[in-house]
Design an enzyme around this catalytic site. Sequence first.
Site: not given
Length: 754
Positions: A721, A648
């Site tokens: 992205e 994370p």
Amino acid sequence: MPDRTADIALTQAPAHVRHGSNIGQSFVRREGVLKVTGAARYAADNHPPGMLYAVVAVSSIARGRVSFLDIAAAKAHPGVVEVMTPANRPALVTAPDAKTNPFAFRLDLLQSDRVRYAHQPIAVVIAETLEAATEGAILLAPRYEIEPARVGLDSTESFVPPVVGPGHPTEARRGDVEAGLAAATKQIAASYETAAQYHNPMEPHAIVAAWDGDNLVIDTPSQGLAWAQGRLAELFGIAPDKIHIRSPFLGGGFGCKGLIAGPQVLGVMAARLVGKPVKLVLRREQMFGPVGHRAPTRQTLRIGVDGDGNLTALDHHTKTTSSSFDDFFEPASDISHTLYKSPAIATSHEAVRVDTGTPLFMRAPGEATGSIALESAIDEMAHACGIDPLAFRLQNYAEVEPISGRPFSSKALRECYLQGAERFGWQGRPLAPRQMRDRDGLLVGWGLGTATFPAFMFEAHAKAALRRDGTGVMEIGAHEMGQGALTALAQIAADGLGLDLDRLEFKSGSSDLPDAGIAGGSAHTATAGSAIHNAGADVVARLAAVATNDSRSPLFGAGNAGVIARDGRLFRRDDESRSESYTDILSRAGLAEIEGRGKGASDPAAQSAYAMHAHGAVFAEIKIDPELGQMRVTRVVGAFAAGRIINPRMVRSQLYGGMIWGVSFALHEQTVMDARSGRPMNANFAEYHIPVNADVPALDAIMVEERDPHVNALGIKGVGEIGITGTAGAVANAVWHATGVRVRKFPITLDRLM
Ligand code: MOS
């Protein structure tokens, strides 16, 4: 449409170990200490004995030919060893203009005196010092025969490209858009322009190249070691295994280091010419030309809705540019295939050829560009209907990919909308613009954008071993470009081998290791991670075979019950009290180590049955000075569903990075071309604006839980992205909401807003 969701079995090895011991934890960056202490060795830090310095001289015109270079003056400068020009450059076995495959983009390797774009390399000066090489390059004082440069989207006649992006169809349609528009209660048609963006990772392209006979050793940043090796092998006519590329760290990649760029090859040629190791590093302004860029676009969106606010038609047409000598077409319209359901959708592209370097992949190529236009248009339509833009999206988002008709392999977009809205505090947002002010009197606006990015996989291979001393090794030529691959992939490796992370040796960043595929398309963790996972499973299976067939092992006869690998031991799956350490198993068998291999690739059956994407929803707040128009993004909240999250901490950083680029896309970043000369006018970091710390708002990224059983065995999608998509549109929509002014040309600069 038949329901193909049932009965698609995963053809890949299922996860064999308990997950959660390493995968899913927020470990800190493994190479962090090396980086902050300056001990991490980047390509340009390498100084082999006898190394010379090469400096590229670049063209100051955009089109024409070089008619004169003062080579004598350059060579006469103290310290200059050689000047490489088309007259004396080493021969290449494959022409730099040969299109040996669609991804072999044409390179400028001094093959002639032609100039095809500004900042094209026209000579290389090699010297004993950087200063001498730099001065030598200045002394070349080139003269040119100048031809008028073609600049901008309207400079030449347009054509329909054969494909867009990495081989996607130029046009796609489903249903009848004209009929859908004719039947609509409301229609909008609007054009949006996006600016050219030039690749500028913090580390420019750099190479240190050393030949030893026909063997070549190079240090250079690469997002695709095997491809770079293959291209060099083809150009120089040597076997790929004679080329060793070391790329332990990249100072950013973003797509410009996915394929080896021309200036890197020039470094190799220079080393061959002088017979000594050579270092070549691009200067910042030299990045604005030969290493790829995001092409500008003009996108026309036409949308129709019925009386209930449901889409009846969506038409997305993009006009873009490519270079005069090669083909790369920004696939900006493609995003309209996947986000919103409409009975009629059409997407199309056209292009013009201009005198620039060839555009290339840049972080979210197509998706970033298309997203800001689509999300702006959707926002305009929602407000034209008098519907809250979140409610409008909740009623129109697609649950089946509209153009392909395939169901999504898993979809948590609704959760992204809801969780993001909740965290941001979207409820109560006034529908009309210019309704909110802060206590200083600044106009406040809130905007929303939907994020999406495909869940790609390429092909990767990994090799693993468990050793008698209780340690393990995973080998894969993976790419650490700042995104955290070394950390996340090592976590997958540790779980795959059933070891603590500190007992694992993780080898990557070198072309003599198994091919990790390309670190692009947000696919590296999924692809390399799958290879690693499978290599781990292979070693553990081999070790288990040794133990379960040995009557002296407590695991003897585990047979069909199988074993679990954890903490350096194998446990019987049906009776965890029976276990044995790797060390004991290997010692008794007289083995120093046991090896295995794994491959990572997408599952074609699952791919044809499902559309695979990550999704998200991004909410932005902007404050704007009503007199001066000064804009400041103050908050951005993004909620993203991207499958299994390996680390994370690293993922949050990737999402933040993308979101910051989204802010940049909406408000800051553009390359301004001089229409007369065809030169970029802002080829420096003073005038090429990107967000600095003061421009970056408070960021929040929610990782929405998503279990996608179809993408790959580990359920990994990409996060590199997607952050740009959604964010750029959210910021643009917030500008409108604050001011009531709809700017359709990006970036939204002060002059365009006033
Ligand atoms: Mo990315 S543009 O796939 O490095």
